[in-house]
Design an enzyme around this catalytic site. Structure first.
Site, short mmCIF file in Angstrom:
data_model
loop_
_atom_site.label_atom_id
_atom_site.label_comp_id
_atom_site.label_asym_id
_atom_site.label_seq_id
_atom_site.Cartn_x
_atom_site.Cartn_y
_atom_site.Cartn_z
N CYS A 2 46.08 41.18 50.09
CA CYS A 2 47.22 40.26 50.15
C CYS A 2 47.07 39.39 51.39
CB CYS A 2 48.53 41.06 50.25
SG CYS A 2 48.77 42.20 48.89
N ARG A 27 43.40 35.15 48.80
CA ARG A 27 43.38 36.59 49.02
C ARG A 27 44.12 37.33 47.92
NH1 ARG A 27 42.06 37.95 54.17
NH2 ARG A 27 43.12 39.95 53.95
N TRP A 74 48.36 40.59 45.97
CA TRP A 74 47.38 41.03 44.98
C TRP A 74 47.79 42.46 44.66
CZ3 TRP A 74 43.53 44.58 43.80
CH2 TRP A 74 42.60 44.18 42.83
N ASN A 98 49.93 44.11 54.07
CA ASN A 98 48.63 44.00 53.40
C ASN A 98 47.90 45.32 53.61
OD1 ASN A 98 46.13 43.34 52.31
ND2 ASN A 98 45.40 42.51 54.27
N GLY A 99 47.51 45.98 52.54
CA GLY A 99 46.83 47.27 52.65
C GLY A 99 47.41 48.24 51.64
N GLU A 483 22.64 38.27 40.76
CA GLU A 483 23.61 37.38 41.42
C GLU A 483 24.08 36.29 40.46
OE1 GLU A 483 26.10 35.49 44.22
OE2 GLU A 483 25.45 37.55 43.81
N LYS A 487 27.98 35.71 39.30
CA LYS A 487 28.69 34.43 39.44
C LYS A 487 29.32 34.02 38.11
CE LYS A 487 29.10 34.11 43.20
NZ LYS A 487 28.51 35.21 43.78
N GLU A 490 32.30 36.43 37.28
CA GLU A 490 33.53 36.41 38.09
C GLU A 490 34.32 35.11 37.98
OE1 GLU A 490 33.15 36.94 42.31
OE2 GLU A 490 31.08 36.26 42.29
N HIS A 506 13.25 48.55 27.23
CA HIS A 506 13.71 49.94 27.27
C HIS A 506 15.17 50.06 26.84
CE1 HIS A 506 9.95 50.95 29.21
NE2 HIS A 506 10.15 49.96 30.06
N LYS A 604 39.27 37.33 47.76
CA LYS A 604 38.12 36.99 48.60
C LYS A 604 37.63 38.17 49.41
CE LYS A 604 34.99 34.36 50.38
NZ LYS A 604 33.85 34.07 49.56
C1 AGP Z 1 31.25 37.59 45.43
O1 AGP Z 1 31.29 36.34 44.90
C2 AGP Z 1 32.52 38.31 45.45
N1 AGP Z 1 33.55 37.60 46.08
C3 AGP Z 1 32.42 39.73 45.96
O2 AGP Z 1 31.50 40.42 45.16
C4 AGP Z 1 31.99 39.88 47.43
O3 AGP Z 1 30.64 39.56 47.58
C5 AGP Z 1 32.21 41.34 47.86
O4 AGP Z 1 33.58 41.63 47.74
C6 AGP Z 1 31.73 41.57 49.29
O5 AGP Z 1 32.47 40.81 50.18
P1 AGP Z 1 32.00 40.71 51.71
O6 AGP Z 1 30.65 40.07 51.73
O7 AGP Z 1 33.05 39.86 52.36
O8 AGP Z 1 31.97 42.10 52.27
#
Ligand code: AGP
Length: 609
Positions: A2, A27, A74, A98-99, A483, A487, A490, A506, A604
């Site tokens: 959050c 966030r 969130w 937040n937490g 990767e 992308k 997500e 396999h 994020k």
């Molecule tokens: C990647 O696009 C995502 N936002 C997520 O997988 C991110 O890489 C992961 O949460 C790690 O975040 P950090 O690098 O801030 O630790």
């Protein structure tokens, strides 16, 4: 997950809280709320949905308030709803959080048995009930907060206001990030710097279990560990980020802006050390034992940063001949890891606040490993807790989908690989010179690759209707395939998998049918011939193959579409091959009308377990 913000000053708090919440929306953005204190008491307004929805429920009459708190959520406990939105209030005490409070159930049961009535399903609501019940017993605010927070297990960053304490906000943290913004006759709290950057560039990072009292006159920091008042003069840091860095600068989305900032991000990250990568190791206090004598190293991370760790594993193994163990942080922290005394542990984290990565780093440290973090946020928790830190200089990354942080991480880890190889006498002067000069050219080559954006936009048309998609790569490009798949998943919500190309037969090849999109990362290297046969395999099953390569001639008759990238050293090629995959995911998501910068169900920095 959050975002929280607070203001104590002379200005109208409302516009400041709203603007800051908009900057924190990446966030979490499923519900939001504010609390403002004007002469008549504290008024609270909450909504389900985004900050723009919140603005719709706030009356203009609130404009006189100069003290306030705000929150964008969130959801972890209790569905996104008005009741569960923050701030939560009890007995005139108002809290934003937040937490996660892990022991909230037993605390709630105890409070209910002593007559408290709850209006939400959140873990947070226990906090205002606990504080107000201690205040009713005559404890001071400081003592009440001390008593309450010592009974909370889990993580928290809190903003607190009380009816009995006008024009004052309190802030405290344990595990979750919280910064204090130091202004002139106005003070701020926020989950991160960008939220309040337009109002000040002076910040204090609150340490765990420190209580900060903010009034328009001043701030006071007290340690709850009984060390009394904490002098903070030398703790004020000035950041050189400009508010415009938190703007889109004409791009439609933060993600696209950040994709196009990669040449500068990589250049800023390698600039200082490219001429003497071996000196970087000294700067990181990696002595001979940690370089020449290094028997093994662990690299731990989450998500995109984990993919950077896998690329680094390949680089370090090939350049410095050191065995590298790579693991996902949420697994590592509970795996009873084997950590030799004095071994090197590297965490990779853009935000520096990812709970699983922090816990893994603490686990390794508790087992006497030397800890180094590759991090993008100056002063973040990972950076403060690690023995040494190498900052990527990617600048502020606002898009939830990480892009420029990834290439900056890979570039930084490349410097470490070269440095280790030089220290271990494995890279001669000429080879080092060659590799360094090719690394120095990478920003320019990324620029060249970015010019493919319109071409890739066309290509996205074929992907936007796909049900699923495969990404294939070999060797150092297998993590790039993963990767690329991450992308696409997500931000466009299309199911995608990244696989080592040799692994297809396999099992996963069973998923291939007529028209299945398969993206193959195939730059020229010693595995090129192998990946050609993997392409044949999937083509024979009807796949629509898109190849990313620096050898278009060799591939154009074998695949449906070729995205050409510039040639470079095979160990540096991931810094180029990932770019078209970022753009492909971006354009596909835009075509599908997805919220690219704030994809559903994501945030994020994942500050809870
Ligand atoms: C990647 O696009 C995502 N936002 C997520 O997988 C991110 O890489 C992961 O949460 C790690 O975040 P950090 O690098 O801030 O630790």
């Amino acid at each position: 997950m959050c975002g929280i913000v607070g203001y104590a000053g002379k200005e109208n708090a409302l516009p400041i809280l709203i603007e800051a919440l908009k900057r924190l929306e990446y966030r979490g953005y499923d519900s939001a709320g504010i609390a403002c204190q004007n002469g008549k008491g504290i008024e609270i307004y909450k909504t389900k949905g985004k900050i723009k929805d919140l603005q719709g429920v706030i009356p203009d009459s609130l404009s006189g308030a100069c003290t306030g708190l705000g929150h964008t959520r969130w959801a972890t406990h209790g569905i996104p709803s008005v009741q569960n939105a923050h701030p939560h209030c009890a007995g005139g005490v108002v809290v934003v959080h937040n937490g996660i409070i892990e022991n909230y159930r037993e605390l709630k049961l105890h409070l209910i048995s002593s007559g408290c009535e709850f209006s939400s399903d959140t873990d947070t609501e226990v906090i205002p009930h606990m504080i107000s019940s201690h205040l009713k017993k005559g404890l001071s605010f400081y003592e009440a907060v001390k008593e309450v927070t010592s009974n909370l297990s889990g993580t928290f960053a809190l903003g607190i206001m009380s009816e009995t304490d006008p024009h004052t906000i309190y802030a405290i943290r344990k595990g979750s990030p919280l910064v204090i913004g130091y202004g002139v006759e106005e003070f701020f709290i926020a989950s991160d710097i960008p939220a309040i950057l337009p109002y000040t560039n002076k910040f204090i990072y609150l340490e765990d279990k420190q209580l900060c009292k903010l009034t328009p006159r001043d701030i006071e920091i007290t340690s709850l560990n009984g060390h009394g008042c904490v002098p903070f003069g030398d703790k004020i840091v000035q950041v050189d980020w400009s508010p415009s860095m938190a703007e889109k600068n004409g791009y439609e989305h933060f993600m696209l802006k950040e994709i196009f900032e990669q040449p500068e991000a990589v250049n800023n990250t390698i600039g200082e050390w490219i001429d003497h990568p071996e000196r970087l190791l000294e700067e990181l206090n990696l002595n001979l034992k940690m370089t020449v004598g290094l028997g093994k190293l662990d690299i731990i991370a989450c998500g995109t940063s984990y993919h950077a760790a896998l690329v680094a594993q390949f680089m370090i193994k090939n350049l410095a001949r050191i065995p590298v163990h790579v693991e996902i942080a949420s697994e590592y922290r509970y795996s009873n890891p084997i950590v030799d005394k004095g071994s090197l542990f590297i965490s990779i984290t853009q935000s520096g606040e990812t709970a699983d990565t922090l816990a893994a780093q603490r686990e390794a440290k508790s087992r006497n490993a030397k800890t180094l973090t590759i991090c993008n946020v100056v002063g973040s928790t990972a950076a403060r807790e690690a023995d040494s830190v190498l900052y990527t200089r990617a600048g502020l990354e606002m898009g939830v989908a990480s892009t420029k942080a990834f290439t900056s991480q890979v570039a930084a880890l490349c410097l470490i690989s070269i440095g280790l190889s030089i220290k271990r006498g494995l890279l001669g002067v000429l080879e080092t010179k060659g590799l360094r000069s090719q690394l120095a050219k990478i920003p320019e080559l990324i620029d060249k690759t970015l010019m493919k954006t319109e071409e890739i936009k066309e290509l996205a048309n074929t992907l936007s209707h796909a049900k699923g998609c495969m990404y294939l790569g070999r060797g150092i490009h297998f993590p790039i395939a993963m990767e690329g798949a991450l992308k696409l998943k997500e931000i466009s919500y299309i199911h995608a998998e990244g696989y080592p190309a040799g692994e297809m037969k396999h099992g996963p090849i069973a998923l291939i049918e007529e028209g299945t999109p398969v993206i193959v990362v195939a730059p020229m290297n010693e595995l090129f011939e192998k990946i050609l046969s993997n392409i044949e395999e999937v083509k024979a099953r009807g796949a629509r193959v898109i190849a990313v390569t620096d050898e278009p001639e060799r591939l154009m008759h074998r695949v449906d579409y070729v995205i050409e990238i510039p040639s470079t050293h095979p160990l540096l090629s991931p810094l180029l091959s990932v770019i078209p995959l970022q753009l492909l995911a971006y354009h596909t998501a835009v075509l599908k009308g997805c919220d690219v910068d704030q994809p559903r169900n994501l945030a994020k920095s994942v500050t809870v377990e």
